[in-house]
Design a protein around this motif. Structure first.
Motif: not given
Length: 445
Positions: A412-417, A333-337, A340-343, A349-357
């Protein structure tokens, strides 16, 4: 049935029933204290540690400007995170020295020492003059404070976790040990809540000038309470071979496994609870006041779920199903979350995805806080756990925010973390799957 899987002996039961707190009195008599009091005494140092870490992370931007001024704001923030990571350089040394001290002299004196040193570091940060006031001496003070805290924190984990396992009923070890991780959530909740409250009560100028110092000075007030509680922890009677260390091949193997088992969860913890609010501000462009609520939510989830998963591990087992399934779910679930935060860059939305992780993270981590120390005999438990935990957190957890910021900057990629977290979780999943099940068995040693 193998010997290590048998029920605890009568002698062991007698020791665990009487272990607890010494009630000071003229006659010197003692009685067992309540489980909550034992837990508080053991985890209060961890609480202070992660409280300081949380407020440092939340005020990293301010600290960077005051103590590490640079023309580029991102560079200033990276320097602040670098000093945050500096404290982790001392952790392995503290883990070896204080962990060995805890195994030889006892858990109580080691725990008293660690909390006093951590409070000293917090006081230095809270009172340090800025770069504009004393020049290069200002960042030097911050570095000294972080090194002092790092040394103390290196020995804290093993001694405190050993105390939680060895003091109390044998059937609830998982629940008690899970409070080591839950206390991180409590500290992060207290720290993030304090930071959020200050940001709402004070304007930017007040917060930048003196408001950011308040949480560090608050942290020093925890120390006297912790020292008092820890001085009243009753030590178990020493066994005949308590001072002898039998370093078997399996102990060395488990020591390496602990390093890699903690790796993924440490990176996930620091990125989700401490780095994510900064990520929301810099890359998701959420207001700072709202971004701090993300950290509050992550901390609250950890505080509530860790004891539940710990208690379930006493009934279901440590390694399977909870620890392994939780880490697999987190990995998936890390990558989908993060995508989702970036879109969907809104706070709900950010809280929901953080909660699942965080649900997955706590499932994979809380039972492991009993599984790992239970794998060592008592005579080496604190030392081996402290050193392995300190090395892992120093190499991976403490540098995770710096690595995440650096990866975004160079790629330059915000998905790197997310990619970095996934790699670390894969390694930790392999490591934890190699441990033997310890739930329902008597402690070694």
């Amino acid at each position: 049935m193998k010997p290590h899987a048998q029920e605890p002996s009568q002698e062991y039961d007698a020791q665990t029933r009487t272990a607890g707190f010494v009630e000071p009195s003229g006659s010197g008599r003692s009685r067992a204290a309540s489980a909550p009091k034992i837990v508080v005494a053991a985890v209060i140092g961890n609480l202070l540690e992660f409280f300081d870490f949380t407020v440092y992370s939340y005020f990293a931007l301010t600290i960077g400007k005051l103590f590490f001024p640079a023309q580029n704001a991102v560079t200033s923030t990276l320097l602040s995170f670098a000093v945050f990571a500096v404290g982790f350089l001392m952790r392995p040394l503290g883990g070896i020295v204080i962990g060995r001290y805890a195994d030889r002299a006892g858990r109580r004196p080691a725990l008293t020492l660690t909390i006093a040193l951590m409070a000293l570091g917090a006081a230095i940060i809270g009172c340090a003059p800025t770069y504009a006031q004393i020049g290069i001496a200002a960042p030097v003070l911050i570095v000294v404070a972080r090194l002092t805290q790092g040394f103390a924190q290196g020995g804290e984990f093993g001694a405190a976790t050993a105390t939680l396992l060895e003091t109390g009923d044998d059937r609830s070890r998982g629940f008690r040990a899970s409070w080591q991780l839950a206390s991180q959530g409590a500290a992060a909740l207290l720290g993030s809540g304090t930071a959020a409250l200050l940001s709402f009560l004070l304007d930017d100028a007040q917060l930048h000038s003196w408001g950011w110092r308040i949480p560090f000075l608050m942290g020093t007030l925890i120390a006297p309470v912790g020292i008092y509680l820890r001085r009243h922890i009753a030590e178990e009677p020493s066994s005949a071979d308590a001072g002898v260390r039998h370093w078997r091949a399996v102990d060395v193997r488990n020591w390496f496994l602990v390093i890699f088992a903690i790796m993924g969860m440490s990176v996930a913890s620091y990125l989700l609870m401490y780095y994510l609010p900064t990520y929301c501000i810099q890359y998701l462009k959420l207001p700072a006041k709202l971004s701090m609520l993300v950290g509050v939510g992550a901390s609250l989830t950890s505080l509530v779920m860790c004891p539940l998963y710990g208690a379930w591990s006493d009934r279901l087992g440590r390694r399977k199903p909870l620890t392994v399934i939780g880490r697999i779910a987190l990995l998936v679930l890390i990558y989908p979350a993060f995508w989702g935060m970036n879109h969907f860059t809104t706070l709900p939305a950010v809280l929901a995805m953080m909660f699942v992780l965080m649900l997955c993270y706590t499932m994979g981590s809380a039972p492991a806080y009993a599984l790992m120390p239970e794998s060592f005999p008592k005579a080496i438990r604190a030392g081996f756990m402290s050193s392995a935990y300190a090395i892992s957190v120093s190499l991976f957890g403490g540098t995770s925010q710096l690595v995440a910021g650096w990866l975004i900057r160079v790629s330059g990629n915000v998905m790197a973390p997310a990619w970095y977290m996934m790699i670390c979780v894969v390694i930790s999943l392999i490591a934890v799957s190699l441990f033997e099940e310890t739930g329902g068995k008597a402690l070694k040693g």
